[in-house]
Design a protein around this motif. Structure first.
Motif, mmCIF file in Angstrom:
data_model
loop_
_atom_site.group_PDB
_atom_site.id
_atom_site.type_symbol
_atom_site.label_atom_id
_atom_site.label_comp_id
_atom_site.label_asym_id
_atom_site.label_seq_id
_atom_site.Cartn_x
_atom_site.Cartn_y
_atom_site.Cartn_z
ATOM 1 N N MET A 1 15.302 3.399 -1.077
ATOM 2 C CA MET A 1 14.238 4.399 -0.868
ATOM 3 C C MET A 1 13.416 4.004 0.361
ATOM 4 N N ASP A 2 13.211 4.955 1.262
ATOM 5 C CA ASP A 2 12.444 4.689 2.469
ATOM 6 C C ASP A 2 10.958 4.834 2.167
ATOM 7 N N VAL A 3 10.226 3.739 2.313
ATOM 8 C CA VAL A 3 8.784 3.779 2.048
ATOM 9 C C VAL A 3 7.996 3.603 3.337
ATOM 10 N N SER A 4 8.654 3.788 4.475
ATOM 11 C CA SER A 4 7.973 3.566 5.749
ATOM 12 C C SER A 4 6.789 4.500 5.944
ATOM 13 N N PHE A 5 6.813 5.669 5.267
ATOM 14 C CA PHE A 5 5.704 6.611 5.417
ATOM 15 C C PHE A 5 4.404 6.044 4.860
ATOM 16 N N LEU A 6 4.501 5.004 4.035
ATOM 17 C CA LEU A 6 3.300 4.406 3.466
ATOM 18 C C LEU A 6 2.539 3.572 4.491
ATOM 19 N N GLY A 7 3.199 3.224 5.580
ATOM 20 C CA GLY A 7 2.558 2.373 6.568
ATOM 21 C C GLY A 7 2.442 0.951 6.070
ATOM 22 N N GLY A 8 1.611 0.174 6.699
ATOM 23 C CA GLY A 8 1.419 -1.208 6.281
ATOM 24 C C GLY A 8 0.228 -1.340 5.345
ATOM 25 N N PRO A 9 -0.135 -2.542 5.022
ATOM 26 C CA PRO A 9 -1.307 -2.746 4.169
ATOM 27 C C PRO A 9 -2.579 -2.290 4.878
ATOM 28 N N HIS A 10 -3.567 -1.934 4.087
ATOM 29 C CA HIS A 10 -4.847 -1.517 4.664
ATOM 30 C C HIS A 10 -5.481 -2.693 5.417
ATOM 31 N N PRO A 11 -6.197 -2.419 6.500
ATOM 32 C CA PRO A 11 -6.874 -3.502 7.229
ATOM 33 C C PRO A 11 -7.822 -4.267 6.313
ATOM 34 N N GLN A 12 -7.868 -5.566 6.482
ATOM 35 C CA GLN A 12 -8.710 -6.422 5.668
ATOM 36 C C GLN A 12 -9.687 -7.193 6.555
ATOM 37 N N ARG A 13 -10.893 -7.372 6.051
ATOM 38 C CA ARG A 13 -11.866 -8.231 6.704
ATOM 39 C C ARG A 13 -11.888 -9.549 5.940
ATOM 40 N N GLY A 14 -12.001 -10.653 6.654
ATOM 41 C CA GLY A 14 -11.834 -11.947 6.016
ATOM 42 C C GLY A 14 -13.108 -12.746 5.847
ATOM 43 N N VAL A 15 -13.221 -13.422 4.708
ATOM 44 C CA VAL A 15 -14.264 -14.418 4.451
ATOM 45 C C VAL A 15 -13.554 -15.751 4.274
ATOM 46 N N GLY A 16 -13.836 -16.696 5.155
ATOM 47 C CA GLY A 16 -13.267 -18.036 5.029
ATOM 48 C C GLY A 16 -14.140 -18.884 4.122
ATOM 49 N N VAL A 17 -13.544 -19.493 3.113
ATOM 50 C CA VAL A 17 -14.297 -20.258 2.116
ATOM 51 C C VAL A 17 -13.849 -21.713 2.130
ATOM 52 N N VAL A 18 -14.804 -22.606 2.325
ATOM 53 C CA VAL A 18 -14.564 -24.047 2.206
ATOM 54 C C VAL A 18 -15.105 -24.487 0.857
ATOM 55 N N ALA A 19 -14.252 -25.070 0.021
ATOM 56 C CA ALA A 19 -14.657 -25.509 -1.308
ATOM 57 C C ALA A 19 -14.319 -26.978 -1.495
ATOM 58 N N PRO A 20 -15.013 -27.675 -2.395
ATOM 59 C CA PRO A 20 -14.655 -29.064 -2.684
ATOM 60 C C PRO A 20 -13.251 -29.150 -3.284
ATOM 61 N N PHE A 21 -12.667 -30.319 -3.208
ATOM 62 C CA PHE A 21 -11.281 -30.510 -3.656
ATOM 63 C C PHE A 21 -11.086 -30.172 -5.130
ATOM 64 N N ASP A 22 -12.135 -30.306 -5.968
ATOM 65 C CA ASP A 22 -11.976 -30.081 -7.406
ATOM 66 C C ASP A 22 -12.335 -28.663 -7.841
ATOM 67 N N PHE A 23 -12.575 -27.775 -6.891
ATOM 68 C CA PHE A 23 -12.942 -26.397 -7.226
ATOM 69 C C PHE A 23 -11.745 -25.682 -7.845
#
Length: 277
Positions: A1-23
């Motif tokens: 089945m051709d799903v190319s009409f769906l396009g790619g994933p929606h654009p995402q904005r990123g939050v970078g998270v630094v967490a301690p090793f035990d999180f």
């Protein structure tokens, strides 16, 4: 089945998270995140030290933060968040500001920390006296109180567990019991309750405690995500949480807490439920 009409994933904005090793609460952080935002997490290197002020200092060293931020740059986050309460208050308010500056310098984007976000949230909710819940030992809890005092915030009541490991295993029941003790033991009352530690689960218990205690309840993970998303110009997802949902705040108008009718008009039957009065 051709799903190319769906396009790619929606654009995402990123939050970078630094967490301690035990999180371990990655999934909880995601619950505050709207669909158009992605979290990109990395952890600080493992050190064989129990939860303490020494560990807080180790996981918040500037070189450690710089390495973590460099690991996130490939994902191109628009904002950086350091998700650790003790690691961001152990150096006081000046130390917290220096951490943000170090992350911003390395990542070239705005940065927040849990303890800095806590002060933002307290200001947002116009609070000056708070009840405090922590899973920490007394020495770590005391350091948090000193950090708050330096920012002009007084702790009127507290409850703490004295844990040095496995904080993520604490059930909601124990969190709720501590919250009640902290608020009931408040000297002169409190404007809000803060539940500290990003390794302590809180998402589901927040609205329940707000309804029971009749005050805003904020937590470490909640304020971190709320603050980071503010810098993206978007809102966190948290129904019935006063920090995130203005209709849940004291005195706010809502279907369950309508405004008072004009003077001279009958009020009619009372609404079910109700907000804080």
């Amino acid at each position: 089945m051709d799903v190319s009409f769906l396009g790619g994933p929606h654009p995402q904005r990123g939050v970078g998270v630094v967490a301690p090793f035990d999180f371990v609460l990655d999934r909880e952080l995601w619950r505050w995140i709207p669909d158009e935002v992605s979290l990109h997490l990395t952890r600080t290197p493992y050190v064989p030290v129990e939860v303490s002020l020494d560990l807080a200092r180790l996981v918040s060293e500037h070189e450690t933060l710089a390495e973590a931020v460099r690991a996130l740059t490939a994902a191109e986050p628009e904002v950086l968040a350091y998700a650790c309460t003790s690691g961001s208050f152990v150096g006081g308010t000046a130390g917290e500001r220096a951490m943000c500056e170090a992350m911003t310098r390395e990542g070239a984007v705005a940065s927040v920390t849990t303890s800095g976000a806590l002060l933002e949230a307290i200001e947002e909710l116009a609070a000056r006296r708070i009840a405090l819940v922590t899973p920490y030992t007394w020495s770590v809890t005391q350091a948090l109180e000193e950090y708050l005092a330096a920012a002009g915030v007084s702790v009127t009541g507290r409850a703490y567990l004295g844990l040095t490991r496995h904080i993520w295993k604490v059930p909601y029941r124990d969190v709720a019991d501590m919250a009640r003790r902290a608020v009931l033991g408040s000297d002169g009352g409190a404007d809000l309750l803060f539940i500290s530690c990003t390794n302590l689960p809180t998402y589901d218990v927040i609205p329940q405690l707000e309804a029971e205690l009749r005050m805003p309840v904020i937590s470490a993970n909640q304020v971190t995500m709320w603050s980071a998303l503010r810098r993206l110009g978007t809102r966190a997802v948290g129904p019935y949480q006063a920090l995130i949902d203005p209709t849940a705040r004291p005195g706010a108008s809502s279907p369950l807490n309508p405004p008072a009718p004009p003077q001279g008009l009958p009020e009619g039957p009372p609404a079910e439920g109700g907000g804080w009065t």
